[in-house]
Design an enzyme around this catalytic site. Sequence first.
Site, mmCIF file in Angstrom:
data_model
loop_
_atom_site.group_PDB
_atom_site.id
_atom_site.type_symbol
_atom_site.label_atom_id
_atom_site.label_comp_id
_atom_site.label_asym_id
_atom_site.label_seq_id
_atom_site.Cartn_x
_atom_site.Cartn_y
_atom_site.Cartn_z
ATOM 1 N N PHE A 46 0.813 -1.226 0.000
ATOM 2 C CA PHE A 46 0.000 0.000 0.000
ATOM 3 C C PHE A 46 0.843 1.272 0.000
ATOM 4 C CE2 PHE A 46 0.811 -0.169 4.597
ATOM 5 C CZ PHE A 46 0.993 1.170 4.895
ATOM 6 N N LYS A 78 -1.144 -7.000 -9.371
ATOM 7 C CA LYS A 78 -2.141 -7.098 -8.296
ATOM 8 C C LYS A 78 -1.725 -6.039 -7.268
ATOM 9 C CE LYS A 78 -3.103 -8.231 -4.632
ATOM 10 N NZ LYS A 78 -3.513 -7.240 -3.602
ATOM 11 N N GLU A 107 -5.029 -3.614 -2.326
ATOM 12 C CA GLU A 107 -6.469 -3.312 -2.382
ATOM 13 C C GLU A 107 -6.810 -2.027 -1.630
ATOM 14 O OE1 GLU A 107 -4.791 -5.680 -0.933
ATOM 15 O OE2 GLU A 107 -5.850 -6.681 0.690
ATOM 16 N N SER A 146 5.045 -7.181 3.392
ATOM 17 C CA SER A 146 5.581 -7.525 4.716
ATOM 18 C C SER A 146 6.342 -8.854 4.654
ATOM 19 C CB SER A 146 4.433 -7.607 5.709
ATOM 20 O OG SER A 146 3.500 -8.568 5.250
ATOM 21 N N CYS A 168 9.517 1.554 3.549
ATOM 22 C CA CYS A 168 10.399 0.430 3.910
ATOM 23 C C CYS A 168 11.819 0.911 4.127
ATOM 24 C CB CYS A 168 10.375 -0.616 2.822
ATOM 25 S SG CYS A 168 11.051 0.004 1.296
ATOM 26 N N GLU A 190 9.142 -4.279 13.156
ATOM 27 C CA GLU A 190 8.886 -3.175 12.229
ATOM 28 C C GLU A 190 7.565 -2.528 12.654
ATOM 29 O OE1 GLU A 190 7.540 -4.114 8.178
ATOM 30 O OE2 GLU A 190 8.785 -2.466 7.465
HETATM 31 P P1 NAD Z 1 1.272 -6.683 2.976
HETATM 32 O O1 NAD Z 1 2.256 -7.791 3.057
HETATM 33 O O2 NAD Z 1 0.129 -6.684 3.915
HETATM 34 O O3 NAD Z 1 0.610 -6.637 1.506
HETATM 35 C C1 NAD Z 1 1.399 -6.598 0.345
HETATM 36 C C2 NAD Z 1 0.616 -7.225 -0.803
HETATM 37 O O4 NAD Z 1 0.368 -8.600 -0.506
HETATM 38 C C3 NAD Z 1 -0.743 -6.590 -1.046
HETATM 39 O O5 NAD Z 1 -0.975 -6.527 -2.429
HETATM 40 C C4 NAD Z 1 -1.709 -7.533 -0.356
HETATM 41 O O6 NAD Z 1 -2.973 -7.568 -0.964
HETATM 42 C C5 NAD Z 1 -1.023 -8.874 -0.500
HETATM 43 N N1 NAD Z 1 -1.273 -9.780 0.632
HETATM 44 C C6 NAD Z 1 -1.476 -9.425 1.937
HETATM 45 N N2 NAD Z 1 -1.628 -10.526 2.694
HETATM 46 C C7 NAD Z 1 -1.507 -11.593 1.859
HETATM 47 C C8 NAD Z 1 -1.558 -13.013 2.052
HETATM 48 N N3 NAD Z 1 -1.760 -13.542 3.248
HETATM 49 N N4 NAD Z 1 -1.371 -13.813 0.981
HETATM 50 C C9 NAD Z 1 -1.147 -13.275 -0.232
HETATM 51 N N5 NAD Z 1 -1.096 -11.945 -0.478
HETATM 52 C C10 NAD Z 1 -1.267 -11.111 0.549
HETATM 53 O O7 NAD Z 1 2.095 -5.320 3.056
HETATM 54 P P2 NAD Z 1 1.522 -3.835 3.134
HETATM 55 O O8 NAD Z 1 0.950 -3.615 4.485
HETATM 56 O O9 NAD Z 1 0.695 -3.528 1.946
HETATM 57 O O10 NAD Z 1 2.885 -2.993 2.981
HETATM 58 C C11 NAD Z 1 3.731 -2.691 4.047
HETATM 59 C C12 NAD Z 1 4.877 -3.672 4.123
HETATM 60 O O11 NAD Z 1 5.591 -3.682 2.897
HETATM 61 C C13 NAD Z 1 5.914 -3.265 5.178
HETATM 62 O O12 NAD Z 1 6.335 -4.423 5.845
HETATM 63 C C14 NAD Z 1 7.043 -2.670 4.353
HETATM 64 O O13 NAD Z 1 8.315 -2.729 4.954
HETATM 65 C C15 NAD Z 1 6.987 -3.525 3.138
HETATM 66 N N6 NAD Z 1 7.628 -2.866 2.000
HETATM 67 C C16 NAD Z 1 8.847 -3.322 1.629
HETATM 68 C C17 NAD Z 1 9.508 -2.723 0.585
HETATM 69 C C18 NAD Z 1 10.858 -3.207 0.165
HETATM 70 O O14 NAD Z 1 11.323 -2.761 -0.855
HETATM 71 N N7 NAD Z 1 11.509 -4.092 0.903
HETATM 72 C C19 NAD Z 1 8.920 -1.640 -0.097
HETATM 73 C C20 NAD Z 1 7.660 -1.212 0.303
HETATM 74 C C21 NAD Z 1 7.026 -1.831 1.367
#
Ligand code: NAD
Length: 496
Positions: A147, A171, A174, A224, A279, A381
């Site tokens: 997000f 994808k 959402e 994450s 991140c 985090e």
């Molecule tokens: P998230 O893991 O909740 O979601 C990321 C994506 O995965 C979304 O599209 C979501 O719909 C999908 N998703 C969520 N749960 C899922 C599941 N159980 N199975 C399959 N798909 C699933 O992350 P977020 O809250 O959207 O973003 C924040 C996280 O992203 C933080 O931990 C941040 O550090 C990380 N991030 C990392 C980087 C990097 O480059 N390392 C960059 C940006 C964000």
Amino acid sequence: MQTLTHWIGGDPAPGERHLDVTNPASAEVIGRVPLADTATVAHAIEAARAAQPAWRDTPPAKRAQVMFRFKMLLERDADELCVLISREHGKVLEDAMGELKRGIENVEYACGVPELLKGEYSHNAGPGIDTFSNHQALGIVAGITPFNFPAMVPLWMFPMAIACGNAFILKPSEQVPSAAMKMAALLEEAGLPAGLFQVVHGDREAVEALIDAPDVKALSFVGSTPVAKAIYRRGADNGKCVQALGGAKNHAVVLPDADLDNAASTLIGAAFGSAGERCMAISVAVCVGDATADALVAKVGEQARTLKIGPGTEKGLDMGALVNAAHRDKVAGYIEQGEAAGAELVVDGRRHPLVTQSPGYFLGATLFDRVTPEMGIYRDEIFGPVLCVVRVETFEEAIALINAHRYGNGTCVFTRDGEAARRFSDAIEVGMVGINVPLPVPVAFHSFGGWKESLFGDLHAYGPDAVRFYTRRKAVSQRWPARSAREQAQLNFPSS
Ligand code: NAD
């Protein structure tokens, strides 16, 4: 209120289940996003399968021309895109513009794809044998994005994937679906044939359908760490190339010789910009020596109390709302936990007037001093506007502390000592390092990636690694013997 659609085969496609999209600054429902089921994902894969072979055979220079036009269209509609980002994410407009510009850098890099795809050639690699290697498109590839960067993280992925001759299915998160739809419309306007960039919105069901689809050859995931780990395992088991970028806990080391005014101001931006939902945000300042810590805490504390916070779409603000109520409450819970664990709460973001006066998901900047490594606020985090100061006695202790952390995305050191800086960049077990640069996000012609639990996979995101990730290498050896030449059977292993 807008009901969004998927974008499949060049057309809007209606959804099945729906989820509300909320403006974090007002808590108002501003739209509904469809959540794709397996059949919808299969529909997108079918459209990609139909479109990709002709695109793969299109000369790279022609593919690059689409990216040139796409770059100009992104710039033309940048303000509109930033409003979409800010309304769904909560970040301030200037910050949205920053992420968009960093995203556009990746489109510019993808414009050089004819040069990047040039293979290697050896004339007379053996007697009368020429060997060449080239990079071929994989076919259909997919990206799953978080997000916090609704435009930039998708732009890390799809411009290069498409320029390399693949079809890409995105994808997006959402929680922030509109930027992806706008970019789909701009790619169509740029002349990209239907089926080569598609958007399927959704949750776990859509993601699992992409991971399990045999036609999807590679997956880029950013999100994450627990989800990254699970996606990496399942994708690899299914024989796909997977890169899964995860969470972070980024430390800045402040040495006694650092320019403390400068360190404090840049730390304010790195810790609280985008409400800490980055991140690469700095969430821990490791101060070497009590005098350094005392001075830094005073300077950061003073500035943190005066940050201008409000709805991201208003101009001239420093920080917007957090993305949703649950996340704001989680971050506030960490503040409570840190206080209970005995850390010194210097600035308490829960006391910001907007927390009680606005229906939006606001939280002020928070500063903790005397945080210790066993505390949850240090280990986890938090992904919010919370900066923890850890005090150590020596530089070596600071390096050992960072190297012991399970995350290794970004780090930085503030110093005027070149020798110390060099030692730091050599010894630190983190993927991206800044020397007096608190957010060392590499430019688009380098690649981005952390170490340890911040990245699962071999290749980093964007830059030269993206060319490798979205293509397969093929080595061709050829000879054209004279018609008159008589050849003897040779049973031993051929060598030159
Ligand atoms: P998230 O893991 O909740 O979601 C990321 C994506 O995965 C979304 O599209 C979501 O719909 C999908 N998703 C969520 N749960 C899922 C599941 N159980 N199975 C399959 N798909 C699933 O992350 P977020 O809250 O959207 O973003 C924040 C996280 O992203 C933080 O931990 C941040 O550090 C990380 N991030 C990392 C980087 C990097 O480059 N390392 C960059 C940006 C964000």
